[in-house]
Enzyme design. Structure first.
Site, PDB file in Angstrom:
ATOM      1  N   GLY A   1      85.620  76.823 -25.420  1.00 17.79           N
ATOM      2  CA  GLY A   1      86.847  77.721 -25.188  1.00 17.79           C
ATOM      3  C   GLY A   1      86.925  78.059 -26.828  1.00 17.79           C
ATOM      4  O   GLY A   1      86.917  79.175 -27.546  1.00 17.79           O
ATOM      5  N   GLU A   2      87.210  77.075 -27.436  1.00 13.21           N
ATOM      6  CA  GLU A   2      87.603  77.326 -29.087  1.00 13.21           C
ATOM      7  C   GLU A   2      86.588  77.796 -30.112  1.00 13.21           C
ATOM      8  O   GLU A   2      85.411  76.660 -30.341  1.00 13.21           O
ATOM      9  CB  GLU A   2      88.410  75.938 -29.679  1.00 13.21           C
ATOM     10  CG  GLU A   2      88.737  75.251 -30.673  1.00 13.21           C
ATOM     11  CD  GLU A   2      89.429  74.603 -31.625  1.00 13.21           C
ATOM     12  OE1 GLU A   2      90.259  74.131 -32.278  1.00 13.21           O
ATOM     13  OE2 GLU A   2      89.597  73.784 -30.167  1.00 13.21           O
ATOM     14  N   ALA A   3      86.957  78.583 -30.795  1.00 17.00           N
ATOM     15  CA  ALA A   3      85.902  79.513 -31.769  1.00 17.00           C
ATOM     16  C   ALA A   3      85.563  78.399 -32.567  1.00 17.00           C
ATOM     17  O   ALA A   3      84.498  78.351 -32.806  1.00 17.00           O
ATOM     18  CB  ALA A   3      86.669  80.358 -32.740  1.00 17.00           C
TER      19      ALA A   3
END
Length: 1312
Positions: free
Chosen positions: A716-718
């Site tokens: 989920g982390e960009a």
């Protein structure tokens, strides 16, 4: 003569003429008369052939319906075949009726061409009338014609002998059994069909065979006569069995190259066929129903018995197709993410997608023999009948009948068929689909038959269907056991089946070897036992209202029975293979003393088997470690990788770890994505290796992203997504250099595709991005090259229509967590968990179902299936890893049942499980698990809490005592707990106050019964434990004594103290005193310390009992003769020395002296090294403050010196002198002191008499020196010379020469 020969046909035709009246039977009359015509006079001789009579051309008129005779028949006549009439016979021209009758003169003669047509035409016409009497007469005649072998041909075979003629009649016979046909006619039809199929000449093939099968089906399903139904059902079983037996016989003959395959007609079936023909012919149309059913049942049973035999299986060596991309594991993985209906649809398309004459495995029907095609058609027909859908009663009956016949077929085929991989590969697609549809059916009878079929596959076909069993075992067995919402009837049926599986030790071992030891397969054996354990504990039903209490108890009892049976099978397996190994180690030639050739071969085989067993054990250990690593990875990826590296499952190299992340099933996709997105240098290197290992050549951009995201879920982390997609863009451009000018364009587009996928399919996002917006965003001006609009539109349509699905959904994550929490010891998540169908829309599951269809179709292709090598287990050592895998679930099931249940049958099962578990763990050297089983059993005796005792606790105590009696060597380091139980039992039964508190809350009758049971156990049962101590091995007897001493020490601490175990110590010391001295020395080292402790007890009664016990043991041991220079007697008596020195009680010290005095008086002749301890006791007594103790001891010393001086004048003489010196120093009695000095002078004189040896000279010098010192000390103390002279201590003329002591320094003691 002709009339007599064909009399049964003539009688049948005459009866039909009689029963047929009217113009509508004209054709029938003409056909019968054509057969019954009288012969005409002719000059032509009657010609016979070898096989039958070939008629010459008749110039009479024939009926139009009669088939014209073959013109070639006359040309085939030879001169040798001509038989001239006798002189008195007139040559006549035979009619066709007479020729046919002559051909039927003897059984086995065959009707040819026109003769067969002449006979069959009236029969066919009679059957077509549908008039019951005519039909029954025709059928009876046809039955006899076939039975006696008069009709020969291939029915239903194109181009076969008499094929069209016989096929037409056979079809009419089948059509005559309509729903409105009377019962007697139907029975005649059944007779004809069975006789035809069983005949070796009149062979039925192809569609006609299926027509016969369908006819019997219809009779079973639609007939109102129970007799006809039973007869038709038995006939079906018989016909199917005959067809497969014929195929097997053909294969056997072909393999032995005795006859060409195309000429085979199932010779081995002929004998059976003729027998069956005869028996069927005995069934009359109007006979009793019971007799009819009994005869056909007897026929069926005899054939079935003939087909069954034991199977000597060999390991199948199958060459694997390394290029195949389809594996059973892939199908399992795909099936695990789909619902039941989806899998059904997949297999349905796989089966029905066949076309023309091609089988599901690509075998050409034309390449098969006739018998093989017949067997294949029947098998496929049965499977298709099992697949029928609907709730109609007829459909349900059809399915049940088909499943029952299929099960009977699989049970009765010969052993050679079970390993016929070619044929099984041809039918397994249908078999698997039929079994799938049956095992997911809600009908209890259908599911029961499905379990029966699967049981047959396990028993007989597990070698040829290894991969398929690996799929269906979780689906049929584990799904029913593990699913909390499984119907009661399914669980009951599965448990009934597992009782048979559990009793087959060979099957259990095979399942473990081929699945639990296979890294790519599910742990069938382990999961089965774990599921049974949870069901026995009652943890599978979260809602207690789903099943009635009685039904739930029944399930628990059945599960517990299965678990105990598994343990019993393992014990039998271990015992059997240990015995066979013992008798086949080496075959020695005892005369020459060298091993024979057979012995050498057996030794090599044994070594090979041992190495194979080690390999399986290592494989299981590796798999268990891998499972633990996967669980660790799914909790935290970094720790999982470290675990893998630490256990040497993968080297710490980016490429190796990347390959493992791509290929290892069971890894959490989200965890993989999170690990790949980390910024550390090593993780980045792994991610690069992961992407570089993929190939995107000639893939469309959206297809490449779909393929890329199959293996993991984007984090989920960009920043993590950025790193991953950047590497993807670089790899895609490298594989497709002409599509984008630089990787930046691919990178931006990849990011855009991910955003579009989220936007289009996330219901929380609104409004949705349009195609124009997507094109505009990705084609704007900027440093990055614009993507062509056509490509953007194509990507947009693809993503919107078909979502890029991350394989690791939230539902699967939740299921994984539930599975991890439920299973013990970190088992793998089920690869085929179909228990709870997912609620999916049709559009959502379309792509997955299509993918399953493709995989399933390819799976059942012969070239692509990964069957794998089936290993037959034959090693006793396999029991150890098997028990390691299931031991803890077994213990949990037994323990929980004992805690929660008072049901006696279940308690007895638990006790049997504890006993078998202890026995097995002892045999296999599994000390940790053995200790766990034993301590749990001890805990359930509840002797530590008598108020809570119940009858089940008495059973536990009985089991423990029985183990102590029958297998004492299994207790080992748990003797302390066992003996503590015995001690508590004796305490409870000897204390009325405690007995009164038993079973609080129960009625008086139950309490009295429990007390009586405990009293019964206190006697012989407990006593036998101590008596059997003599059977214990040397190491264990020491542990036994140590444990009993520990229990006795605890008893002595109680208030009031108890001596039960102390008494038993004395008893077992008596029993074991005959052991070798080395062992007894170790035992006495333990005993002596405890007796010293007991003899020092503050309670004088306890101390006196301990001292008296020492006396008894000392007296007993002194009976054994001791050789010179040994010190065992001294060790036995040392505790008395310690006690008299440390005891503060005058009574105790006096008792010790009395005990020693008694031993000396009783065993003075046997004492050797024991004199040392005896004099040490007397020395301590000499310093005692009690005059009585000192006088008693001195009297005994004086007696010994005066009467037995020779015995003490050896190694213990200096101890004797020390004792006399001590008495000489006695402050209480001067008389005793003076007597002791006198005894010293006597010792000097006695010693001088025998001072020839160097040792005696030293003793004499030492004695004189001691006397000199004494005299000096006495004079200095004020004693006058008169007193000395009175006691003859000094005499003139004797002087002491020298001042050196030649003895030990301790012997020269100055008086205090």
């Amino acid at each position: 003569m002709a009339d007599a020969a064909g009399s049964f046909v003539t009688r049948s035709f005459e009866r039909m003429l009689k029963d047929s009246h009217g113009k509508k039977y004209t054709n029938l009359h003409q056909a019968i008369k054509a057969y019954l015509d009288k012969p005409k006079i002719s000059q032509e001789p009657l010609v016979h052939s070898v096989e039958g009579v070939h008629p010459l051309k008749d110039d009479g008129k024939e009926t139009a319906e009669i088939v014209v005779e073959e013109e070639q028949s006359a040309q085939k006549l030879t001169a040798d075949s001509t038989v001239h009439p006798t002189p008195h016979e007139l040559p006549t021209k035979a009619s066709k009726g007479q020729v046919a009758a002559a051909a039927m003169a003897e059984a086995g003669n065959t009707l040819q061409g026109s003769e067969a047509a002449l006979v069959l035409l009236p029969l066919r016409l009679a059957i077509e009338t549908k008039q019951s009497k005519l039909v029954e007469s025709a059928l009876d005649c046809l039955h006899k014609l076939i039975s006696y072998g008069h009709l020969e041909g291939d029915v239903g075979l194109e181009g076969g002998k008499n094929g069209e003629l016989l096929t037409e009649v056979f079809v009419k016979v089948c059509a005559s059994a309509e729903n409105n046909t009377i019962d007697s006619t139907v029975l005649q039809v059944i007779k004809v069909l069975l006789t035809a199929v069983a005949s070796s000449k009149f062979q039925v093939h192809g569609e006609c065979l299926l027509t016969a099968i369908r006819t019997c089906y219809n009779i079973v399903l639609n007939s109102k006569s129970a007799v006809n139904q039973a007869t038709a059902k038995a006939t079906l079983t018989q016909m199917i069995s005959i067809v497969f037996k014929r195929m097997e016989s053909e294969s056997q003959i072909s393999s032995s190259t005795l006859i060409q395959a195309d000429h085979l007609r199932g010779d081995s079936v002929s004998t059976h066929g003729s027998t069956s023909d005869f028996k069927v012919s005995e069934i009359s149309s109007n006979g009793g129903s019971g007799h009819q059913e009994a005869v056909l049942t007897e026929i069926m049973d005899k054939r079935r018995d003939g087909y069954e035999s034991s199977l000597a299986k060999e390991d199948a060596t199958i060459i694997k197709d390394s290029s195949s991309s389809v594996t059973i594991e892939e199908l399992q993985h795909l099936a695990g993410d789909a619902d039941i209906k989806g899998l059904e649809a997949a297999l349905d398309k796989a089966v029905h997608s066949e076309g023309g004459d091609k089988l599901s495995v690509g075998v050409d029907l034309e390449s098969l023999t006739v018998c093989q095609r017949d067997a294949l058609l029947i098998f496929r027909t049965l499977c298709k009948m099992c697949m029928k859908e609907g709730n109609d009663e007829v459909i349900s009956k059809t399915k049940l009948l088909s499943l029952e016949l299929l099960q009977g077929l699989l049970e009765t085929v010969s052993p050679s068929f079970t390993v016929n991989f070619a044929f099984i590969d041809s039918v397994k697609a249908y078999l698997c689909y039929a079994l799938l549809r049956a095992c997911v059916s809600s009908n209890a009878a259908v599911f029961q038959l499905a379990c029966g079929i699967f049981m047959v596959l396990l028993l007989r076909f597990r070698e040829s269907l290894k991969a398929e069993i690996g799929v269906f075992f979780p689906l049929i067995i584990l799904r029913s056991l593990e699913g909390s919402d499984s119907p009661l009837h399914q669980r009951t049926t599965v448990l009934r089946m597992l009782e048979k599986v559990s009793a087959d030790s060979q099957m259990l071992a095979d399942l473990f070897v081929n699945y639990d030891c296979d890294l790519e397969a599910t742990n069938i054996f382990e999961r089965m036992v774990s599921s049974l354990s949870r069901m026995a504990q009652g943890t599978l039903n979260a809602d207690p209202n789903t099943v009635a209490a009685g039904q739930n108890a029944s399930l628990k009892a059945s599960s517990l029975q299965c678990l105990v049976t598994v343990l019993r099978s393992l014990a039998n397996w271990t015992k059997l293979h240990h015995e066979s190994k013992h008798f086949s180690v080496l075959n020695y030639d005892w005369v020459k003393g060298v091993p024979t050739e057979n012995g050498e071969m057996e030794n090599k085989e044994e070594i090979e088997e041992t190495s194979q067993a080690d390999q399986f054990e290592k494989a299981k250990a590796h798999k268990s470690t891998m499972e633990a690593a996967i669980l660790e990875f799914n909790r935290k990826a970094g720790k999982g990788i470290e675990f893998l590296v630490a256990n040497k499952l993968v080297p710490r190299e980016p490429a190796a770890i990347a390959h493992l992340l791509r290929t290892t099933p069971g890894l959490n996709k989200s965890m993989i994505g999170d690990y790949l997105g980390q910024h550390e240098e090593f993780q980045v290197a792994v991610m690069h290796a992961y992407v570089d290992d993929m190939n995107f050549k000639n893939m469309k951009f959206d297809q490449a992203i779909r393929e890329f995201l199959k293996g993991f879920r984007l984090p989920g982390e960009a920043q993590k997504i950025d790193r991953i997609m950047e590497k993807f863009a670089e790899r895609y451009c490298r594989d497709n250099p002409s599509l984008f000018r630089n990787a930046d364009t691919a990178y931006v587009l990849a990011y855009a595709v991910i955003m579009l996928n989220t936007d289009a399919h996330n219901p929380m996002v609104w409004p949705k991005m349009s195609k124009a917006d997507f094109v505009r965003i990705n084609s704007g001006d900027g440093p990055v090259e614009s993507t062509p609009q056509e490509l953007l539109e194509e990507i947009y349509d693809s993503i919107v229509q078909d979502e890029i699905k991350m394989k690791d959904s939230q539902d699967s994550n939740k299921r994984d967590r539930q599975k991890v929490d439920a299973e013990e010891k970190g088992h793998l998540i089920s690869i085929l968990n179909l228990g709870v169908p997912k609620q999916k829309a049709a559009a959502d599951s379309k792509r997955e179902n299509e993918e399953i269809v493709q995989r399933t179709q390819a799976l059942f292709k012969k070239g692509g299936v990964k069957r794998g090598v089936f290993h037959t287990a034959k090693h006793a050592e396999l029991a150890r890893p098997m028990l390691e895998a299931i031991g803890w679930p077994l213990l949990a099931a037994f323990s929980v049942t004992m805690e929660d249940s008072d049901n006696k049958p279940r308690v007895i099962l638990c006790m049997e499980g504890f006993r078998l578990g202890i026995h097995l763990t002892k045999m296999l050297g599994m000390d940790t698990m053995r200790y766990a089983f034993l301590t749990s059993l001890v805990r359930f005796t509840f002797l530590h809490a008598p108020k809570e005792m119940r009858s089940k606790n008495v059973e536990a105590l009985k089991t423990l005592l029985a183990m102590s009696e029958n297998e004492p060597d299994a207790l080992q380091d748990t003797w302390n707990a066992v003996l503590e139980c015995i001690s508590r039992l004796e305490y409870i039964t000897s204390s009325p106050a405690i007995l009164a508190t038993l079973m609080q809350g129960s009625n008086q009758i139950s309490r009295d019964a429990l007390a009586q049971s405990l009293n019964d156990l206190t006697g012989k049962s407990t006593e036998q434990v101590f008596v059997n101590s003599v059977k214990l091995p040397s190491d264990m007897i020491v542990e036994f004594f140590t444990a009993l001493c520990g229990v006795s020490a605890e008893e002595l601490k109680q208030v009031p103290p108890r001596v039960f175990s102390l008494q038993k110590l004395v008893e077992i010391s008596y029993y074991n005193m005959a052991r070798i001295r080395m062992v007894w020395a170790r035992i006495w080292l333990v005993l002596s310390q405890h007796f010293v402790s007991a003899g020092s007890h503050q309670d004088e009664k306890i101390a006196m009992y301990a001292i008296d016990s020492l006396r008894q043991l000392g007296m007993k041991y002194l009976e054994r003769e001791e050789l010179t220079n040994f010190s065992f007697q001294n060790d036995i008596l040392k505790p008395l020395v310690v006690l008299i020195r440390t005891s503060r009680s005058t009574v105790i010290r006096g008792l010790i002296v009395d005990c020693v005095v008694q031993m000396v008086k009783s065993k003075v002749g046997n004492i050797k090294s024991g004199w040392k301890s005896v004099f040490m006791v007397f020395t301590a007594a000499a310093y005692d403050e009690s005059e009585h103790i000192a006088d008693t001891a001195f009297e005994n010393v004086e007696q010994v010196i005066l009467e037995h001086f020779d015995q003490v004048a050896g190694d213990c003489f200096m101890d004797c002198l020390n004792c006399l010196i001590a008495f000489a120093n006695n402050k209480i009695s001067a008389r005793t002191s003076l007597k002791s000095i006198a005894l010293l002078r006597i010792c000097e004189d006695r010693l001088a008499e025998v001072s020839s040896s160097f040792q005696n000279v030293n003793l004499l010098l030492g004695l004189k020196f001691s006397l000199h010192l004494f005299i000096l000390d006495f004079i200095q103390s004020g004693m006058c010379m008169k007193c000395l002279n009175e006691h003859s201590i000094w005499s003139a003329g004797k002087k002491f020469q020298g001042s050196k002591c030649f003895g030990e320094k301790s012997l020269v003691l100055k008086p205090l």
